[in-house]
Design a protein around this motif. Structure first.
Motif, PDB file in Angstrom:
ATOM      1  N   LEU B 356     -10.017  85.976  64.792  1.00  0.00           N
ATOM      2  CA  LEU B 356     -10.719  85.851  66.073  1.00  0.00           C
ATOM      3  C   LEU B 356      -9.736  85.893  67.239  1.00  0.00           C
ATOM      4  O   LEU B 356      -9.957  86.555  68.238  1.00  0.00           O
ATOM      5  N   TRP B 357      -8.636  85.177  67.064  1.00  0.00           N
ATOM      6  CA  TRP B 357      -7.641  85.136  68.125  1.00  0.00           C
ATOM      7  C   TRP B 357      -6.989  86.509  68.289  1.00  0.00           C
ATOM      8  O   TRP B 357      -6.796  86.989  69.409  1.00  0.00           O
ATOM      9  N   LEU B 358      -6.676  87.152  67.165  1.00  0.00           N
ATOM     10  CA  LEU B 358      -6.074  88.485  67.221  1.00  0.00           C
ATOM     11  C   LEU B 358      -7.006  89.465  67.928  1.00  0.00           C
ATOM     12  O   LEU B 358      -6.571  90.294  68.730  1.00  0.00           O
ATOM     13  N   LEU B 359      -8.289  89.362  67.608  1.00  0.00           N
ATOM     14  CA  LEU B 359      -9.272  90.266  68.191  1.00  0.00           C
ATOM     15  C   LEU B 359      -9.323  90.072  69.708  1.00  0.00           C
ATOM     16  O   LEU B 359      -9.306  91.040  70.476  1.00  0.00           O
ATOM     17  N   ALA B 360      -9.370  88.809  70.130  1.00  0.00           N
ATOM     18  CA  ALA B 360      -9.453  88.524  71.564  1.00  0.00           C
ATOM     19  C   ALA B 360      -8.261  89.122  72.293  1.00  0.00           C
ATOM     20  O   ALA B 360      -8.405  89.804  73.318  1.00  0.00           O
ATOM     21  N   ILE B 361      -7.080  88.903  71.743  1.00  0.00           N
ATOM     22  CA  ILE B 361      -5.878  89.371  72.423  1.00  0.00           C
ATOM     23  C   ILE B 361      -5.785  90.898  72.311  1.00  0.00           C
ATOM     24  O   ILE B 361      -5.298  91.577  73.213  1.00  0.00           O
ATOM     25  N   TYR B 362      -6.352  91.461  71.239  1.00  0.00           N
ATOM     26  CA  TYR B 362      -6.392  92.919  71.077  1.00  0.00           C
ATOM     27  C   TYR B 362      -7.220  93.539  72.200  1.00  0.00           C
ATOM     28  O   TYR B 362      -6.848  94.552  72.791  1.00  0.00           O
ATOM     29  N   LEU B 363      -8.351  92.901  72.487  1.00  0.00           N
ATOM     30  CA  LEU B 363      -9.239  93.466  73.507  1.00  0.00           C
ATOM     31  C   LEU B 363      -8.565  93.458  74.875  1.00  0.00           C
ATOM     32  O   LEU B 363      -8.698  94.409  75.643  1.00  0.00           O
ATOM     33  N   VAL B 364      -7.826  92.393  75.169  1.00  0.00           N
ATOM     34  CA  VAL B 364      -7.103  92.371  76.451  1.00  0.00           C
ATOM     35  C   VAL B 364      -6.025  93.450  76.450  1.00  0.00           C
ATOM     36  O   VAL B 364      -5.905  94.251  77.379  1.00  0.00           O
ATOM     37  N   GLU B 365      -5.269  93.488  75.369  1.00  0.00           N
ATOM     38  CA  GLU B 365      -4.148  94.419  75.288  1.00  0.00           C
ATOM     39  C   GLU B 365      -4.631  95.870  75.345  1.00  0.00           C
ATOM     40  O   GLU B 365      -3.901  96.763  75.781  1.00  0.00           O
ATOM     41  N   SER B 366      -5.878  96.119  74.899  1.00  0.00           N
ATOM     42  CA  SER B 366      -6.360  97.496  74.825  1.00  0.00           C
ATOM     43  C   SER B 366      -6.417  98.157  76.200  1.00  0.00           C
ATOM     44  O   SER B 366      -6.450  99.382  76.309  1.00  0.00           O
ATOM     45  N   VAL B 367      -6.401  97.335  77.254  1.00  0.00           N
ATOM     46  CA  VAL B 367      -6.340  97.897  78.602  1.00  0.00           C
ATOM     47  C   VAL B 367      -5.115  98.805  78.739  1.00  0.00           C
ATOM     48  O   VAL B 367      -5.157  99.815  79.456  1.00  0.00           O
ATOM     49  N   THR B 368      -4.034  98.466  78.042  1.00  0.00           N
ATOM     50  CA  THR B 368      -2.805  99.258  78.186  1.00  0.00           C
ATOM     51  C   THR B 368      -3.049 100.716  77.800  1.00  0.00           C
ATOM     52  O   THR B 368      -2.503 101.617  78.425  1.00  0.00           O
ATOM     53  N   ALA B 369      -3.893 100.943  76.778  1.00  0.00           N
ATOM     54  CA  ALA B 369      -4.140 102.311  76.340  1.00  0.00           C
ATOM     55  C   ALA B 369      -4.824 103.108  77.454  1.00  0.00           C
ATOM     56  O   ALA B 369      -4.487 104.267  77.713  1.00  0.00           O
ATOM     57  N   ARG B 370      -5.783 102.462  78.124  1.00  0.00           N
ATOM     58  CA  ARG B 370      -6.471 103.152  79.224  1.00  0.00           C
ATOM     59  C   ARG B 370      -5.507 103.444  80.364  1.00  0.00           C
ATOM     60  O   ARG B 370      -5.585 104.497  81.000  1.00  0.00           O
ATOM     61  N   ILE B 371      -4.620 102.502  80.646  1.00  0.00           N
ATOM     62  CA  ILE B 371      -3.665 102.731  81.747  1.00  0.00           C
ATOM     63  C   ILE B 371      -2.782 103.931  81.424  1.00  0.00           C
ATOM     64  O   ILE B 371      -2.616 104.851  82.241  1.00  0.00           O
ATOM     65  N   ILE B 372      -2.233 103.946  80.202  1.00  0.00           N
ATOM     66  CA  ILE B 372      -1.319 105.041  79.847  1.00  0.00           C
ATOM     67  C   ILE B 372      -2.075 106.380  79.844  1.00  0.00           C
ATOM     68  O   ILE B 372      -1.577 107.384  80.338  1.00  0.00           O
ATOM     69  N   LYS B 373      -3.313 106.346  79.321  1.00  0.00           N
ATOM     70  CA  LYS B 373      -4.113 107.576  79.313  1.00  0.00           C
ATOM     71  C   LYS B 373      -4.256 108.107  80.739  1.00  0.00           C
ATOM     72  O   LYS B 373      -4.187 109.321  80.983  1.00  0.00           O
TER      73      LYS B 373
END
Ligand SMILES: [Mg+2]
Ligand SMILES: [Mg+2]
Ligand SMILES: [Mg+2]
Lengths: 520, 520
Positions: B356-373
């Motif tokens: 659950l914790w990994l998932l939560a932090i994954y969702l926040v971190e996933s913003v990085t992919a959109r920024i780089i894109k």
């Protein structure tokens, strides 16, 4: 709830009365107040009990509405902010405040002041209070205060402490001051202090007290009770029994002594189920031992079994707090910074401590740039590959940090040893094999919404799945390796794990990508 | 040093003698030994003292060279591994081992065994030993053991404990077993236990003991001493003085009682400088209070001032260890996992807690992919830009984690409060302004060796410099924000800081790059 208020105001007749009235009408019962004037300003400090649940902000508002009031600070008592505000204005008040404020709170107030004000304040602290203050102060404060009050006064202050407290303070002093102080000290206490200083501060000898009752085996209960009632000891609930050479034979709880026949010899009735330590034993091990086996008073003996001192659970509580503080700093990527205080630590010294570590980890992390550069052609052709780099690396870092945290803690609690590496690897494999497909599935869906490319989504998902497992196992094994190489596993910080898993994560991801982009 | 040895061997005449001889010839003094046979195998357990500094490996080698020996484990005593090895073979030995091994060590041995063997072992543990064992066991073990021995035996075991220990154990039991147990308990102790259970386990009421001496103010010293000598209390060094309604008036150290006139009334001579807490107070605050002000025995009183219990520094030491353990897990990105043990925790439950914790932090971190894109075009054109992403992000994360660590600790020690945000920002600015150019210079040189491009090196270096400052300030402010929003600042873990600084670091770096690649 008790509050402390500091008020600064243009002086006018009746101001003190108005302030007292305001506090009383708030339902406050004033316990302590100081009023001082300088030039045209009055400075007031009140400590009072309020029954009602008035908030600090409300009280602040009501007082600041009084005529001529310029500044109001309200805090819960004990309040280091209110005291430091007042002390800055009137250093001489230190002696009055000291009657009312615990040395711990006084120290908090001191660390909120600038060095110059602090140096003035030291001159107004009574000697007996200074003794209690120095004993709990960090190195910077001890140095400042001793250089201000001078070696003669300092040695008088030290004369009011127990030898183990003196030893603690002396260790924080520059050696030229120590030499001066020793000249003024009594021979007997000087010897005791020197005896204690033989042991490093983080050993059993460094934390033990020498103030405890010890009586010879041939003493009778009746006489023991009399001796106890005359003395003053830090350890006052247990009596140790020794032979004529000072060798420890047993112990007796003072309460149990009351039950015994007044004519019995201590040697005959004392309990002999002794757990002891050597003075060289690490204080962290001593703390673990006492907590694990619920020991309140642990005798320290030399190789011949002679009783040297006693470690108390009260001191061990301090040790645990200090050791956890150290570990906490290590975890956050900071070196051991014994007994510093955030507010008084200098930026240059913080810089030195932080930069070296940052540089070291930077150099390791810089490998990632070379790896990515190696895949430069692929990235120019398929730039979207780059978009998932931080995400994959971060996930690896987080999984690794979870695994290492679990293992470091199990090691610290003695639940596992490095000999259990197989159990640990199996445990981590079985957990990460559950986590891996879950993360990979989420990653697949997410990567598709970004890239709209099944191939890329497959690569990202596979990389996430693989990285989860490798990072978990790496994170679990690193603390074990540390233990084997006699490094404190607490040094395995999250940033270190993140760095290592960044490097391995990149290799996994980019290799997978270059393989599958050719094939799929 | 004391060693424990476990030996498994093909049975043959004279084997026990040969083993004893081997140990004796090593200089070992055997203190305890068990030998059991099953089918054709003999199982031996020895505990012995060796004077010489023989290593465990040496001893292992020498014993394993004896004829027919199949398996040897040598460890320092107390050794959970040797005990669990032996217990697995012969469960009935539990009662013998219990005479020689501390419950803490027995528990360690239990957690190293599989559940099936453990369940058999419970039947062979004597009741008084079971009482000591249950009191310190985690929930899983308490549940297993109670379901094995059944409610009738369990209530007899609980009958051997202090009420506060019973309350601790009862909280770990399923409610249907608790109901059964209550039926078998004596009315008086049942009431005491229920009284203690009114308070949550992480409150002062949850950790206090009800086993302490309290006497009325009109009792004379002579009679007090007699009462003390007859009773048995967990708190045995301090006597509390109450009025006829049970309101706390003061206290007396037992040792001081010896100095008093036997005819004096306790009410007249007791000390009245009392610090007390409410039973609802958080146990972490209680621990801080007792450590800060060096309090060994803290009375817990209700709103009317009636004495309900006493918190001892011994219990507080356990609390500190437990709270630090919790914080440590939080820091590593794991939720609160009260009193779990690594070896007995199930992979599925670890998975649930970690994912659950990994998932939560994954969702926040996933913003990085959109920024780089978003910067995809720039990256296809200048792929080398991608090479420095992990390095810049990691540096930001590390700086941020250092800053937040310093601030979390200063908050925890009460050195600063959120009101000090300005001081903190200033402190962090002054430190990070020293770190920033240092990191930027190193970064410039390094980026040039990789890219051989001055423009790129300049961009990387500027980004590193900026990210250092923003990450430091962010890292320092997050724990303050947490405190303001009443979240435990310990939840500000390094991975969380790393995630947040990943996002802001990317924005800084890629924006800088797109601006400067156009201009320079
Ligand atoms: Mg000491
Ligand atoms: Mg340590
Ligand atoms: Mg906590």
């Amino acid at each position: 709830m008790k509050r402390a208020v500091y008020v600064r105001a243009e002086d006018r007749p009746g101001l003190l009365r108005d302030l007292s009235d305001a506090i009383t009408s708030l339902g406050g019962n004033i316990e302590f107040s100081i009023a001082r004037k300088r030039e045209n300003e009055g400075h007031f400090l009140f400590i009072f009990e309020v029954e009602s649940e008035k908030s600090n902000e409300e009280i602040e508002r009501i007082i600041s509405e009084l005529k001529e009031v310029k500044e109001v600070t309200v805090e819960e008592f004990p309040s280091s902010e209110v005291f430091s505000d007042y002390l800055k204005e009137h250093k001489t008040i230190a002696s009055e405040i000291s009657k009312y404020v615990h040395p711990s709170d006084f120290l908090d107030a001191l660390t909120r002041m600038d060095e110059e004000s602090r140096r003035e304040v030291y001159h107004h602290i009574p000697q007996s209070y200074m003794a209690n203050l120095l004993h709990i102060s960090p190195k910077e404060i001890v140095e400042e205060a001793s250089s201000e009050i001078g070696p003669r006064t300092l040695s008088r202050v030290l004369g009011r402490m127990d030898p183990d407290e003196v030893a603690d303070v002396v260790q924080k002093l520059p050696s030229e001051i120590v030499r001066e102080v020793y000249k003024h000290m009594e021979k007997e206490s000087l010897e005791k202090v020197r005896g204690l200083l033989r042991y490093p501060p983080d050993s059993a000898g460094g934390i033990m007290t020498s103030s405890f009752p010890a009586l010879r085996e041939d003493v009778r209960v009746r006489d023991a009770l009399r001796t106890l009632s005359l003395g003053k000891f830090e350890v006052s609930d247990v009596l140790f029994v020794v032979d004529e050479e000072g060798k420890l034979l047993g112990y007796l709880k003072v309460l149990d002594l009351l039950r015994e026949d007044p004519e019995s010899n201590l040697g005959r009735i004392c309990k002999k189920d002794l757990v002891t330590v050597n003075p060289e034993e690490d204080r962290e091990e001593v703390a673990k031992l006492m907590v694990k086996y619920d020991i309140s008073r642990l005798p320290v003996v030399d190789e011949e079994g002679r009783l040297l001192g006693v470690v108390t659970i009260e001191d061990v509580a301090d040790v645990i707090v200090a050791e956890h503080g150290e570990d906490y700093l290590l975890l956050g990527g900071l070196p051991k910074m014994e007994d510093y205080r955030y507010l008084t630590a200098r930026p240059t010294s913080l810089f030195r401590k932080r930069f070296l570590w940052l540089l070291a980890i930077y150099l390791v992390e810089s490998v990632t740039a070379r790896i990515i550069k190696g895949f430069g052609v692929m990235i120019s052709e398929t730039a979207i590959i780059a978009a998932f780099i931080p995400l994959i690396l971060a996930t690896g870092g987080n999984v690794g940090s979870q695994a290492s945290t679990l293992v470091v803690r199990a090691l610290a609690l003695g639940e596992v040893t490095p000999r259990d590496y197989l159990r640990i690897v199996l445990k981590e494999l079985s957990t990460s094999i559950l986590i891996s497909p879950a993360i990979a599935s989420v990653g697949f869906v997410f990567a598709y919404t970004i890239s709209l490319d099944l191939r890329i989504s497959l690569i990202v998902s596979l990389a996430l799945g693989l990285v989860t497992i490798t990072a978990d196992i790496t994170g679990a094994l690193l603390p074990l390796l540390a233990t084997i190489f006699k490094v404190d596993p607490a040094t395995i910080s999250s940033p270190l794990i993140a760095t290592i898993s960044d490097v391995s994560g990149l290799v996994v991801y980019l290799t997978l990508a270059s393989l599958l982009l050719g094939v799929v």
